[in-house]
Design a protein around this motif. Structure first.
Motif, PDB file in Angstrom:
ATOM      1  N   ARG A 206      40.335  49.883  17.144  1.00 48.92           N
ATOM      2  CA  ARG A 206      41.104  49.172  16.125  1.00 48.92           C
ATOM      3  C   ARG A 206      40.151  48.644  15.068  1.00 48.92           C
ATOM      4  N   GLU A 207      40.557  48.749  13.800  1.00 57.57           N
ATOM      5  CA  GLU A 207      39.690  48.297  12.711  1.00 57.57           C
ATOM      6  C   GLU A 207      40.251  47.016  12.091  1.00 57.57           C
ATOM      7  N   TYR A 208      39.379  46.027  11.947  1.00 56.59           N
ATOM      8  CA  TYR A 208      39.722  44.751  11.322  1.00 56.59           C
ATOM      9  C   TYR A 208      38.925  44.569  10.043  1.00 56.59           C
ATOM     10  N   HIS A 209      39.464  43.759   9.140  1.00 55.81           N
ATOM     11  CA  HIS A 209      38.631  43.219   8.062  1.00 55.81           C
ATOM     12  C   HIS A 209      38.679  41.693   8.139  1.00 55.81           C
ATOM     13  N   VAL A 210      37.540  41.092   7.877  1.00 56.06           N
ATOM     14  CA  VAL A 210      37.381  39.644   7.975  1.00 56.06           C
ATOM     15  C   VAL A 210      36.954  39.146   6.602  1.00 56.06           C
ATOM     16  N   ASP A 211      37.762  38.286   6.032  1.00 52.27           N
ATOM     17  CA  ASP A 211      37.487  37.781   4.686  1.00 52.27           C
ATOM     18  C   ASP A 211      37.190  36.293   4.770  1.00 52.27           C
ATOM     19  N   ALA A 212      36.043  35.908   4.208  1.00 54.73           N
ATOM     20  CA  ALA A 212      35.576  34.534   4.347  1.00 54.73           C
ATOM     21  C   ALA A 212      34.944  34.071   3.042  1.00 54.73           C
ATOM     22  N   LEU A 213      34.816  32.752   2.919  1.00 53.85           N
ATOM     23  CA  LEU A 213      34.118  32.128   1.799  1.00 53.85           C
ATOM     24  C   LEU A 213      33.149  31.113   2.383  1.00 53.85           C
ATOM     25  N   TRP A 214      31.845  31.267   2.056  1.00 52.43           N
ATOM     26  CA  TRP A 214      30.781  30.495   2.684  1.00 52.43           C
ATOM     27  C   TRP A 214      30.143  29.517   1.713  1.00 52.43           C
ATOM     28  N   ARG A 215      29.700  28.394   2.256  1.00 52.06           N
ATOM     29  CA  ARG A 215      28.898  27.449   1.497  1.00 52.06           C
ATOM     30  C   ARG A 215      27.884  26.830   2.463  1.00 52.06           C
ATOM     31  N   ASP A 216      26.606  27.013   2.138  1.00 54.99           N
ATOM     32  CA  ASP A 216      25.515  26.496   2.971  1.00 54.99           C
ATOM     33  C   ASP A 216      25.638  26.960   4.421  1.00 54.99           C
ATOM     34  N   TYR A 228      46.558  48.717   9.628  1.00 55.19           N
ATOM     35  CA  TYR A 228      47.530  49.502  10.373  1.00 55.19           C
ATOM     36  C   TYR A 228      46.885  50.758  10.959  1.00 55.19           C
ATOM     37  N   ARG A 229      46.032  51.386  10.183  1.00 52.45           N
ATOM     38  CA  ARG A 229      45.269  52.533  10.652  1.00 52.45           C
ATOM     39  C   ARG A 229      43.820  52.353  10.206  1.00 52.45           C
ATOM     40  N   PRO A 230      42.857  52.810  10.997  1.00 55.77           N
ATOM     41  CA  PRO A 230      41.471  52.795  10.509  1.00 55.77           C
ATOM     42  C   PRO A 230      41.391  53.520   9.172  1.00 55.77           C
ATOM     43  N   ARG A 231      40.534  53.054   8.282  1.00 57.24           N
ATOM     44  CA  ARG A 231      40.486  53.592   6.926  1.00 57.24           C
ATOM     45  C   ARG A 231      40.241  55.097   6.911  1.00 57.24           C
ATOM     46  N   THR A 282      32.757  36.973   1.303  1.00 60.80           N
ATOM     47  CA  THR A 282      32.329  38.172   2.032  1.00 60.80           C
ATOM     48  C   THR A 282      33.559  38.929   2.513  1.00 60.80           C
ATOM     49  N   HIS A 283      33.366  40.233   2.673  1.00 68.54           N
ATOM     50  CA  HIS A 283      34.402  41.111   3.229  1.00 68.54           C
ATOM     51  C   HIS A 283      33.731  41.960   4.299  1.00 68.54           C
ATOM     52  N   LEU A 284      34.027  41.638   5.564  1.00 74.31           N
ATOM     53  CA  LEU A 284      33.395  42.273   6.713  1.00 74.31           C
ATOM     54  C   LEU A 284      34.387  43.231   7.365  1.00 74.31           C
ATOM     55  N   GLU A 285      33.902  44.414   7.784  1.00 73.99           N
ATOM     56  CA  GLU A 285      34.738  45.360   8.512  1.00 73.99           C
ATOM     57  C   GLU A 285      34.148  45.589   9.902  1.00 73.99           C
ATOM     58  N   VAL A 286      35.007  45.501  10.908  1.00 76.15           N
ATOM     59  CA  VAL A 286      34.588  45.524  12.307  1.00 76.15           C
ATOM     60  C   VAL A 286      35.574  46.367  13.106  1.00 76.15           C
ATOM     61  N   PHE A 287      35.050  47.153  14.045  1.00 80.12           N
ATOM     62  CA  PHE A 287      35.885  47.891  14.983  1.00 80.12           C
ATOM     63  C   PHE A 287      35.909  47.165  16.326  1.00 80.12           C
ATOM     64  N   GLU A 288      37.042  47.217  16.984  1.00 80.05           N
ATOM     65  CA  GLU A 288      37.151  46.761  18.365  1.00 80.05           C
ATOM     66  C   GLU A 288      37.389  47.988  19.232  1.00 80.05           C
ATOM     67  N   ARG A 289      36.384  48.322  20.056  1.00 76.26           N
ATOM     68  CA  ARG A 289      36.515  49.487  20.925  1.00 76.26           C
ATOM     69  C   ARG A 289      37.614  49.246  21.962  1.00 76.26           C
ATOM     70  N   PRO A 290      38.097  50.306  22.599  1.00 76.81           N
ATOM     71  CA  PRO A 290      39.120  50.142  23.637  1.00 76.81           C
ATOM     72  C   PRO A 290      38.705  49.186  24.749  1.00 76.81           C
ATOM     73  N   ASP A 291      37.375  49.066  25.014  1.00 74.96           N
ATOM     74  CA  ASP A 291      36.927  48.139  26.060  1.00 74.96           C
ATOM     75  C   ASP A 291      36.766  46.714  25.550  1.00 74.96           C
TER      76      ASP A 291
END
Length: 425
Positions: A206-216, A228-231, A282-291
């Motif tokens: 499964r593919e996720y995107h994580v959107d964040a705003l950082w300070r210090d 919905y589907r991996p890109r 930031t815009h992070l993309e991460v996969f979650e393997r079946p395990d």
């Protein structure tokens, strides 16, 4: 009586009316750099820009001569720049180089690692973050290097430009014997100066995107969304998934997945540490393997494109550009107030390539109950090649009161708001 400190001096790279206005509402100490594309196609508001401290116009953010000239001029004027805000992919190299010249970074390769996926993955893997194995192809016609890919990587693999974005020019190769043919057929992305490639092992899950705003080093917000589907599979035929949206994502609420949020924050902090990310979106993309293992894909040191920025704005309850400006100038942002409990966005795309014969007007999209925002990027008569997942047509932002209502809304919108094409030729 102590003196009131001056607000920080901010450089904005490229034109965006919302970000520029939000920044100028907070401080007049704003410098804007526009490239040739901005001035020719993006219709800058020159009355608004007249309120900025200075506006530089350049041909290209990849021109080291033009960026160096800006740095020299700022130095001669005695400007003390606090932050550089670069919110598009193609200004990242220039913005990073400007930061090095102005002394904002002591790592001259830091901004390179934000774009070059080989250096990015190398630094992230050294920090102990799981990531796909990869091999570089400086010259795709080099038979020795191509043979090394077949020997060292497990197939399937993904071939991509080292500094690409949006899966443009990215191809999956399932078997070693197909690699030579695929490499011969690749057409370099005309927007990229470098034609070097990286080949990575394909990560399933499964593919996720994580959107964040950082300070210090701390997040003002961190929002996980599930595609919905991996890109890389958006354009694949999948009859079993016809009743669900093909292209889009939905926000995973933290209350529904607290462990996922805990693990993703832990991974994100390691990635930030490896790449030196402390501030900004930031815009992070991460996969979650079946395990259940989380595997790093890539990260952008900018806000996300496509439908995602509008969804984050709906989650915040105000424009994402206001949050970016407030963080840069004041170090805080207004408290988020999501407009609906369950949010997401869809890309409305045709089922195949062709010439567009029908595409909904924005008013038609907004007339559907639950559609919060709409954007149309194509018109009748335009051609859609279906060559990569980021060939955008129209976006909608959706909101509902429950997950079940949201899922039903997404299916209804997919059925009602269609982009139709006729075959070319």
């Amino acid at each position: 009586m102590s003196a009131v400190p001056e607000p920080p001096q901010i450089v904005i790279c490229k034109w965006n009316v919302h970000l520029t206005r939000s920044m100028l509402d907070l401080t007049p100490r704003v410098i804007v750099i526009l490239d040739e594309f901005d001035t020719a196609y993006m219709s800058p508001d020159w009355d608004l820009l007249a309120k900025a401290e200075r506006v530089y116009r350049i041909k290209d953010f990849d021109s080291i001569e033009e960026i160096a000239a800006i740095a020299a001029d700022l130095a001669l004027r005695g400007a003390e720049i606090d932050r550089i805000v670069s919110f598009t992919e193609f200004s990242q190299f220039g913005a990073g180089y400007l930061g090095v010249l102005l002394g904002l970074s002591d790592d001259p390769m830091q901004h390179v690692a934000f774009r070059d996926k080989r250096l990015m993955k190398d630094r992230v893997r050294r920090a102990g973050v799981p990531a796909a194995a990869w091999h570089t192809l400086v010259d795709p016609s080099d038979e020795v290097d191509v043979a090394a890919v077949r020997e060292r990587l497990a197939f399937p693999v993904v071939v991509k430009p080292v500094a690409g974005s949006g899966a443009i020019g990215t191809v999956r190769v399932d078997r070693p014997e197909e690699l030579d043919r695929v490499l011969r057929g690749l057409e370099p992305d005309p927007h990229l100066k470098s034609h070097q490639l990286t080949v990575e092992e394909f990560v399933s899950g499964r593919e996720y995107h994580v959107d964040a705003l950082w300070r210090d080093g701390e997040p003002h917000y961190l929002v996980i969304s599930a595609y919905y589907r991996p890109r890389m599979s958006v354009l694949d035929d999948d009859p079993a998934a016809d009743d669900t949206p093909r292209d889009g994502s939905y926000v995973v609420n933290e209350a529904d997945a607290p462990d996922l949020y805990r693990r993703m924050r832990e991974l994100h902090r390691k990635v930030n540490g490896a790449l030196g990310i402390t501030d900004g979106p930031t815009h992070l993309e991460v996969f979650e393997r079946p395990d259940g293992e989380l595997v790093f894909s890539e990260i952008a040191s900018r806000m996300a494109g496509a439908w995602i920025g509008a969804v984050i704005s709906a989650w915040l309850g105000y424009e994402i550009h206001e949050a970016i400006a407030a963080s840069a100038v004041t170090g805080t942002i207004p408290a988020p107030a999501p407009s609906r409990p369950h949010l997401g966005g869809l890309h409305l795309r045709p089922e195949g390539p062709g010439r567009i014969t029908a595409i909904p007007e924005e008013s038609e999209m907004l007339a559907v109950d639950g559609v919060l925002r709409a954007q149309r990027l194509r018109a009748v008569g335009d051609t859609v090649e279906h060559a990569h997942p980021s060939e955008w047509c129209a976006f909608v932002t959706l909101g509902a009161g429950s997950r079940e209502e949201y899922d039903a809304l997404a299916r209804r919108v997919t059925d009602l708001l269609r982009v139709e094409v006729e075959p070319l030729g």
